[in-house]
Design a protein around this motif. Structure first.
Motif, mmCIF file in Angstrom:
data_model
loop_
_atom_site.group_PDB
_atom_site.id
_atom_site.type_symbol
_atom_site.label_atom_id
_atom_site.label_comp_id
_atom_site.label_asym_id
_atom_site.label_seq_id
_atom_site.Cartn_x
_atom_site.Cartn_y
_atom_site.Cartn_z
ATOM 1 N N THR A 87 -37.672 -0.551 -26.764
ATOM 2 C CA THR A 87 -38.128 -1.258 -25.572
ATOM 3 C C THR A 87 -39.496 -0.684 -25.200
ATOM 4 O OG1 THR A 87 -37.043 0.289 -24.043
ATOM 5 C CG2 THR A 87 -35.758 -1.624 -24.752
ATOM 6 N N ALA A 88 -40.200 -1.377 -24.326
ATOM 7 C CA ALA A 88 -41.526 -0.895 -23.948
ATOM 8 C C ALA A 88 -41.773 -1.180 -22.476
ATOM 9 C CB ALA A 88 -42.593 -1.575 -24.799
ATOM 10 N N GLY A 111 -42.549 -9.280 -31.259
ATOM 11 C CA GLY A 111 -41.995 -8.952 -32.564
ATOM 12 C C GLY A 111 -41.636 -7.491 -32.754
ATOM 13 N N TRP A 112 -42.136 -6.643 -31.887
ATOM 14 C CA TRP A 112 -41.834 -5.215 -32.032
ATOM 15 C C TRP A 112 -40.644 -4.783 -31.179
ATOM 16 C CZ3 TRP A 112 -43.522 -3.031 -36.095
ATOM 17 C CH2 TRP A 112 -44.842 -3.134 -36.536
ATOM 18 N N PHE A 113 -40.464 -5.431 -30.028
ATOM 19 C CA PHE A 113 -39.532 -4.864 -29.046
ATOM 20 C C PHE A 113 -38.336 -5.763 -28.733
ATOM 21 C CE2 PHE A 113 -43.672 -2.874 -28.102
ATOM 22 C CZ PHE A 113 -43.317 -1.577 -28.417
ATOM 23 N N ASP A 114 -37.226 -5.129 -28.430
ATOM 24 C CA ASP A 114 -36.010 -5.853 -28.061
ATOM 25 C C ASP A 114 -35.952 -6.134 -26.564
ATOM 26 O OD1 ASP A 114 -34.801 -5.674 -30.758
ATOM 27 O OD2 ASP A 114 -34.878 -3.531 -30.341
ATOM 28 N N GLY A 115 -36.837 -5.517 -25.846
ATOM 29 C CA GLY A 115 -36.891 -5.745 -24.408
ATOM 30 C C GLY A 115 -38.127 -5.064 -23.851
ATOM 31 N N VAL A 116 -38.720 -5.671 -22.835
ATOM 32 C CA VAL A 116 -39.927 -5.097 -22.245
ATOM 33 C C VAL A 116 -39.750 -5.041 -20.724
ATOM 34 C CG1 VAL A 116 -42.428 -5.312 -22.024
ATOM 35 C CG2 VAL A 116 -41.331 -6.043 -24.137
ATOM 36 N N ASN A 117 -40.003 -3.865 -20.157
ATOM 37 C CA ASN A 117 -39.783 -3.695 -18.712
ATOM 38 C C ASN A 117 -40.828 -4.419 -17.872
ATOM 39 O OD1 ASN A 117 -37.861 -1.888 -19.593
ATOM 40 N ND2 ASN A 117 -38.389 -0.327 -18.082
ATOM 41 N N PRO A 142 -37.754 -9.976 -21.286
ATOM 42 C CA PRO A 142 -37.991 -9.051 -20.179
ATOM 43 C C PRO A 142 -36.755 -8.243 -19.770
ATOM 44 C CG PRO A 142 -37.871 -11.311 -19.367
ATOM 45 C CD PRO A 142 -37.668 -11.375 -20.854
ATOM 46 N N ILE A 143 -37.014 -7.065 -19.248
ATOM 47 C CA ILE A 143 -35.998 -6.257 -18.571
ATOM 48 C C ILE A 143 -36.511 -6.131 -17.141
ATOM 49 C CG2 ILE A 143 -34.838 -4.019 -18.469
ATOM 50 C CD1 ILE A 143 -35.632 -3.614 -21.444
ATOM 51 N N ASN A 187 -31.691 -9.030 -18.641
ATOM 52 C CA ASN A 187 -31.626 -7.568 -18.633
ATOM 53 C C ASN A 187 -32.177 -7.041 -17.306
ATOM 54 O OD1 ASN A 187 -30.976 -7.577 -21.495
ATOM 55 N ND2 ASN A 187 -33.141 -8.035 -21.826
ATOM 56 N N PHE A 188 -31.448 -6.103 -16.739
ATOM 57 C CA PHE A 188 -31.854 -5.555 -15.446
ATOM 58 C C PHE A 188 -31.742 -4.043 -15.489
ATOM 59 C CE2 PHE A 188 -30.449 -9.840 -14.866
ATOM 60 C CZ PHE A 188 -31.314 -10.376 -13.919
ATOM 61 N N VAL A 189 -32.688 -3.367 -14.877
ATOM 62 C CA VAL A 189 -32.579 -1.912 -14.811
ATOM 63 C C VAL A 189 -32.867 -1.461 -13.381
ATOM 64 C CG1 VAL A 189 -34.957 -1.459 -15.643
ATOM 65 C CG2 VAL A 189 -33.194 0.266 -15.939
#
Ligand code: SF4
Lengths: 314, 132
Positions: free
Chosen positions: A17-18, A40-46, A73-74, A101-103
């Motif tokens: 993630t990033a 293409g690089w990340f499974d989720g981005v904050n 997005p996260i 996705n939530f953080v």
């Protein structure tokens, strides 16, 4: 189900993630540029929520932009600026646009930012916010008012393995897990021994496999940002020898990269660690280099937006 | 009468525990350390900003409230039932109780009221849902 949730709950794959960049003026154009680098690089981005107590484009708007730009997005939700009503509105608003996705995090204090005179809110704290997210996921607002259908949510939290009281941090993980967190993004930790003890503690508490640990790694160009984090970011301590190592190197930029790579590999080797969260302060080709060195292959799936490049232009 | 109790409570708890009159006392479960003295009023443990020397992110001259709470819970001879509650998830503050007597709210059980959605969420319900 989001890619992040799928990978973490149905596979053993390592996730990446990033941190999305903060957006200000001309935000959508900047978002496009960042998306082109990240896609293409990340499974989720904050989608960050007023990082370091500085006002920026909102978390919800950033998350929607990411959706349009083909990133997953996260949604980061912080407790500093908004009370529980506004937090619920943000979660529901993002969810309306397909954010899954939530953080939840407590957040830096207002004194960490450039408007220290602002009122700090902290109506809820981090663990309470996790529980509130679980409540919404179950189909109810805090009041008990029904949400039908309930939004699909994959819920995470944040912990700092590098700040005292160290043993107690693991108990906080247990609390956040009980409140409903399924993944845990860690703050950057430059003390490898602390990260080791933290991960071992989470395992010994019987939480390995239940909550996915995702430590943060920061890409920096030299010693200056290390010094900055050490001196100015609450809860981050960078040991003097790690700073000196970069400072005294013949090629500080290269040494800083090697340091990041080393910390990445060390973090990935810890029990319970399922991936890495990357904060890129360099904005150069080392992002690609790091991902490649860690064995990641870039995967770009064609989205509607890619087919019609103008579909999302502002 | 209610105001009278609140005044007595404030006089007693103010100087000793730094009581902020939240009206829903959790001192027993936090090693007799009032979490409302945390500048972020966190009720479930320390934030990620605790300094290397254990002092507060916001007030560098003050030891983090949650380090005190943690040490005291371990070191002080408090009843085991109190210590056991240390890691419980404390519910969000009911802001309507601010300035009222937590002693009275304790005896009337008013301090145990939580919103319906919160009450309906349990550790069990929160643990579900990873697999759908
Ligand atoms: S460092 Fe401790 S006292 Fe200070 S804001 Fe964080 S939790 Fe509260």
């Amino acid at each position: 189900m989001s890619t992040l949730e799928h990978k973490l709950t149905k596979t053993n794959e390592t996730v990446f993630t990033a941190e999305f960049h903060t957006l200000d003026g001309n935000g959508f154009e900047k978002a496009k540029k960042v998306a082109d680098r990240f896609r293409g690089w990340f499974d989720g981005v904050n989608a960050t929520d007023n990082t370091a107590a500085h006002a920026h484009v909102s978390n919800v708007a950033s998350a929607i932009a990411m959706k349009q730009l083909g990133l997953e997005p996260i949604l980061q939700v912080v407790c500093r600026d908004k009370n529980r009503l506004a937090q619920q509105a943000d979660i529901m608003g993002a969810s309306m646009f397909g954010v899954e996705n939530f953080v939840a995090l407590t957040g830096d204090d207002v004194t960490a930012g450039d408007e220290s005179e602002a009122r700090r809110v902290f109506d809820l704290d981090g663990p309470q916010l996790v529980r509130l997210m679980s409540t919404i996921k179950r189909g109810e607002y805090m009041s008990g008012r029904k949400i039908d259908p309930a939004p699909h949510m994959f819920i995470g939290a944040v912990e700092n393995p590098g700040a005292p009281p160290f043993e107690y941090r693991v108990q906080r993980v247990a609390k956040k897990y009980a409140a409903g967190a399924k993944f845990l993004q860690l703050q950057i930790c430059y003390h490898q021994d602390r990260l080791e003890k933290f991960c071992a503690g989470v395992r010994d508490a019987g939480l390995a496999g239940k909550i996915a640990i995702i430590p943060t790694i920061v890409l920096v160009k030299g010693a200056r940002p290390l010094n900055f984090m050490h001196n100015s970011v609450p809860g981050i301590d960078v040991p003097a020898d790690q700073i000196a190592r970069v400072e005294k190197a013949a090629d500080p930029a290269e040494e800083a990269y090697l340091q990041t790579l080393e910390f990445s590999q060390h973090a990935l080797a810890q029990p319970g660690v399922r991936g890495l969260h990357i904060t890129d302060f360099r904005n150069d080709d080392t992002l690609e280099r790091l991902m490649t060195d860690l064995g990641r292959v870039r995967r770009i799936t064609t989205t509607n937006e890619d087919k019609d490049d103008h579909a999302y232009s502002a | 009468m209610t105001t009278f109790i609140a005044t007595i409570e404030h006089v007693v708890k103010g100087p000793v525990w730094g009581c902020q009159d939240c009206g829903q006392c959790v001192l027993h479960s936090t090693g007799m350390t009032c979490p409302m003295n945390c500048p972020k009023t966190l009720r479930n443990g320390p934030c990620g900003g605790v300094r290397e020397n254990g002092h507060c992110e916001v007030k560098p001259e003050m030891k983090c409230v949650w380090l005190k709470a943690y040490d005291r819970t371990q070191d002080w001879p408090l009843p085991a039932t109190w210590k056991a509650e240390y890691n419980h998830l404390r519910p969000p503050v009911d802001n309507r109780l601010k300035g009222t007597s937590s002693w009275k709210n304790f005896f009337t059980k008013r301090d145990r009221w939580t919103p319906t959605g919160w009450k309906n969420s349990t550790d069990e319900s929160a643990a579900q849902g990873a697999d759908h």
